[in-house]
Enzyme design. Structure first.
Site: not given
Ligand code: NAI
Length: 446
Positions: A260, A288-289, A296-298, A346, A352
């Site tokens: 993590d 990772a994200g 924000l109100a909620n 957004n 976020y």
């Molecule tokens: P996703 O949810 O499919 O994958 C995210 C991965 O990060 C998952 O495998 C999850 O287990 C891992 N993760 C979450 N918390 C963690 C932690 N505390 N420690 C280690 N791993 C952790 O998301 P996605 O769509 O692949 O997004 C990847 C990145 O791109 C993120 O930072 C997201 O905010 C960013 N992003 C995605 C967009 C999209 O359209 N999908 C648009 C803009 C940004």
């Protein structure tokens, strides 16, 4: 790798109907394939400065078919507009209008690239006006191009040659299929660091790269792309994603680290794993994200804090450990994944947006700390990318988000990964503190 709508309107009756109704007509984008040509036809280098001559010579050295004047009715793979010597907005007319006469001859998926100077380094108001004018010009032109063609720009500080290593690195990236979903964007080169790119298809050979959040989505694509480009991969994700993580790590013949990233010791665990298992650490990709959307109100404290903890606080803390480590001193690279939500905002994403805006601020500030040992740090800001996350959006909102960009389609995880791989390469050594949007030139917001 095209969505169903794009397939429908690309041929026959579907194409005719879309045209008659004025519906968006996206085309299949030219994405990078190992062994494929850099561009799809001759490259026209416009501009009469010495810097333009140098660029033309460099492109000849890459084996490209280079023109200094357009031939009638010839389909062009790219137009490079070298505007490094403009001193006044009046100077733009000749080169820009000349390039304009060739736009109808661009092949599908062609490229337009400007090379000019940063307005911040201009010595007179007129020169600053001319330079900043190129910003508005390029972004407008990107919105006019059709059939998968893109327009992007390279900005150079005053003392840098048009053929400095990272200027050529950025040019190669923008010309190639690696930048398929990058449109209407600029990359600034600030130093002569980095290496002139060669034709190598393994720009990351010998490097060890850590990718967080690698079990799925964009992170898995980053792991695959960095591996394809020659890097040894350490794939990091939470223990709950262990099975998927192991599958990705096996596929790229790397190692898995269940962790993590918001744990206090995450930075040390990452460094220790990379050094013990692979002998070194060169690249860290903070991917990772999480999202916990609410107006924000909620918004409750848990939603707010968890997003800040994973999306930005963890990156800050891991970077502190990296910067203090003797194992991260050999021209290392950090690339962070931000988001257009951190730039344009957004609805429902104040937490976020704060976290992703935070990533951008962190990257700009950390660049100076990386510089003494030849390191760089940059961010990519994806727009709408086709992942499990965006597949869950309600249909109408998803369709709007997917189409409201200059390329009229969503990006693929690979598109984000290609930009990251470029920024992690030696060719990008003169680029640091930058944010590159991978968003197809989103039309909504900034
Ligand atoms: P996703 O949810 O499919 O994958 C995210 C991965 O990060 C998952 O495998 C999850 O287990 C891992 N993760 C979450 N918390 C963690 C932690 N505390 N420690 C280690 N791993 C952790 O998301 P996605 O769509 O692949 O997004 C990847 C990145 O791109 C993120 O930072 C997201 O905010 C960013 N992003 C995605 C967009 C999209 O359209 N999908 C648009 C803009 C940004």
């Amino acid at each position: 790798m095209t969505d169903k709508y794009t397939q429908l309107v690309s041929h026959g009756l579907g194409k005719d109907v879309a045209k008659r109704l004025g519906l968006p007509q996206p085309v299949a984008l030219r994405r990078y394939q190992p062994g494929a040509p850099l561009v799809t036809g001759p490259v026209l280098v416009n501009g009469d400065s010495a810097g333009a001559d140098d660029v033309a010579t460099a492109l000849l050295g890459w084996g490209l078919d280079v023109r200094r004047n357009a031939l009638p009715k010839e389909k062009l793979g790219a137009i490079i507009l070298v505007l490094d010597a403009v001193q006044h907005p009046r100077d733009l007319a000749k080169p820009v209008l000349t390039a304009g006469t060739s736009l109808r001859d661009l092949a599908a998926n062609a490229r337009v690239v400007t090379i000019s100077r940063t307005s911040g380094s201009a010595r007179t108001p007129a020169s600053a006006a001319a330079r900043q004018g190129i910003d508005g010009l390029l972004r407008s032109l990107a919105k006019e191009l059709r059939a998968g063609a893109t327009a992007n720009g390279i900005l150079l500080d005053d003392d840098l040659a048009t053929t400095s290593p990272s200027s050529l690195g950025a040019l190669r990236f923008f010309l190639s299929g690696r930048s398929a979903y990058v449109d209407g964007q600029f990359l600034t080169v600030r130093s002569t660091s980095g290496m002139v790119p060669t034709d190598s298809e393994k720009p990351l050979a010998g490097k060890v790269a850590v990718v967080t959040g690698a079990a799925r989505g964009i992170g898995a694509a980053i792991a695959r792309t960095l591996h394809r480009d020659g890097a040894t991969i350490v794939a990091v994700d939470i223990p709950a994603a262990g099975d998927h993580l192991a599958a990705v790590a096996n596929e790229v013949r790397g190692t898995a680290l269940q962790l993590d990233i918001s744990r206090d010791d995450a930075g040390h665990r990452i460094i220790d794993h990379a050094v013990e298992r692979h002998g070194r650490l060169d690249i860290v990709v903070h991917n990772a994200g999480i999202t916990r959307d609410r107006l924000l109100a909620n918004m409750d404290e848990g939603r707010w804090q968890s997003v800040i903890a994973v999306n930005i606080a963890a990156q800050l803390s891991i970077n502190e450990a990296l910067l203090a480590s003797k194992h991260f001193k050999d021209a290392p690279r950090i690339v962070s994944v931000a988001s257009t939500s951190g730039i344009a905002g957004n609805r429902g994403q104040t937490n976020y947006g704060a976290s992703k805006g935070g990533v951008i601020g962190m990257v700009r500030s950390t660049a100076a700390l990386m510089e003494p040992f030849g390191g760089t740090i940059n961010a990519v800001a994806p727009g709408f990318i086709e992942t499990e996350m965006t597949a869950k959006m309600p249909f109408a909102i998803r369709e709007a988000a997917r189409r409201l960009n200059s390329l009229k389609q969503g990006g693929q995880p690979q598109d984000v990964a290609e930009a990251i791989s470029f920024l992690a390469s030696d060719a990008a050594g003169g680029i640091s503190g930058e944010v590159l949007r991978v968003c197809g030139q989103q039309l909504v917001g900034a």
